[in-house]
Design an enzyme around this catalytic site. Sequence first.
Site, PDB file in Angstrom:
ATOM      1  N   GLU A 166    -125.326  22.026  32.598  1.00  0.00           N
ATOM      2  CA  GLU A 166    -126.143  21.403  31.549  1.00  0.00           C
ATOM      3  C   GLU A 166    -127.637  21.644  31.761  1.00  0.00           C
ATOM      4  O   GLU A 166    -128.421  21.552  30.815  1.00  0.00           O
ATOM      5  CB  GLU A 166    -125.819  19.896  31.477  1.00  0.00           C
ATOM      6  CG  GLU A 166    -124.386  19.667  30.986  1.00  0.00           C
ATOM      7  CD  GLU A 166    -123.892  18.240  31.080  1.00  0.00           C
ATOM      8  OE1 GLU A 166    -123.004  17.873  30.306  1.00  0.00           O
ATOM      9  OE2 GLU A 166    -124.375  17.471  31.938  1.00  0.00           O
ATOM     10  N   ASP A 207    -114.749  19.051  23.779  1.00  0.00           N
ATOM     11  CA  ASP A 207    -113.306  18.756  23.716  1.00  0.00           C
ATOM     12  C   ASP A 207    -113.091  17.566  22.794  1.00  0.00           C
ATOM     13  O   ASP A 207    -114.048  16.943  22.342  1.00  0.00           O
ATOM     14  CB  ASP A 207    -112.760  18.445  25.120  1.00  0.00           C
ATOM     15  CG  ASP A 207    -113.449  17.235  25.740  1.00  0.00           C
ATOM     16  OD1 ASP A 207    -114.452  17.444  26.455  1.00  0.00           O
ATOM     17  OD2 ASP A 207    -113.034  16.104  25.466  1.00  0.00           O
TER      18      ASP A 207
HETATM   19  N1  ADE Z   1    -117.566  14.728  28.561  1.00  0.00           N
HETATM   20  C1  ADE Z   1    -117.052  15.749  27.861  1.00  0.00           C
HETATM   21  N2  ADE Z   1    -115.783  15.495  27.494  1.00  0.00           N
HETATM   22  C2  ADE Z   1    -115.482  14.274  27.973  1.00  0.00           C
HETATM   23  C3  ADE Z   1    -114.321  13.473  27.953  1.00  0.00           C
HETATM   24  N3  ADE Z   1    -113.214  13.864  27.330  1.00  0.00           N
HETATM   25  N4  ADE Z   1    -114.364  12.271  28.578  1.00  0.00           N
HETATM   26  C4  ADE Z   1    -115.488  11.873  29.213  1.00  0.00           C
HETATM   27  N5  ADE Z   1    -116.601  12.592  29.280  1.00  0.00           N
HETATM   28  C5  ADE Z   1    -116.615  13.789  28.670  1.00  0.00           C
END
Ligand code: ADE
Length: 230
Positions: A12, A196
Amino acid sequence: MKLAIMGAMPEEISPILEKIGSYKTTEYAGNKYYEATYCGVDLVLAYSKIGKVFSTLTAATMIEHFGAEKLLFSGVAGAVSPDLKVGDLVVATKLSQHDLDITAFGHPYGYVPEGSVYVDADKGLIEISKSVAAEMGLHVKEGIIATGDQFVANEERKNWIGSTFNADALEMEGGSVAVVCNALNIPFFILRAISDAADMDASFSFDEFLESSAKISAEFVMKMVEKIGK
Ligand code: ADE
């Protein structure tokens, strides 16, 4: 004016360090902090490591030790809102902690006495993000981000977070950074690009898209820095 830019993971922050090119590195409180000037703006940068505790430590250190007066967070998140797809940007209007639970005492989820369920992000910085989005021809969603010490890879948990906090995205640091900045009167801004959908495929999607989504967020934040420097 000194501006902090933080992330949680190396992916990041490294696109930002690459863009800046040269910087001074200081080791402090178990982490590395990078200082530079970019477009006339004095910066302190770091990635905190994952979760609420490390992000609290880093945000507080950037403010109290390195003298940051505003803070921008750049990183990735899991989508809660079905509108959000991998690579989309979300700007937090307010943040909460989804794993904070003293409901046994009759309090709502996310609340502790003398605290509040949500912390508002800085409206001025959100305005700057809107003009950057317009200039870049990008659609950036504004929404609520829920934070917890949990990688959510479960549809049921995700939906519970969505309905309990009205959250659009979830991650593991924004809510704690918000508490620190609010307590210390530091205007803050939390930007996330989706990696995601916080469902059963989340870990695979995260591994596949962490780098590309982190870059999308980092590029946007640097456009904001350029605007702040003008
Ligand atoms: N950061 C990116 N994806 C995530 C997820 N599924 N749960 C927690 N933090 C995240």
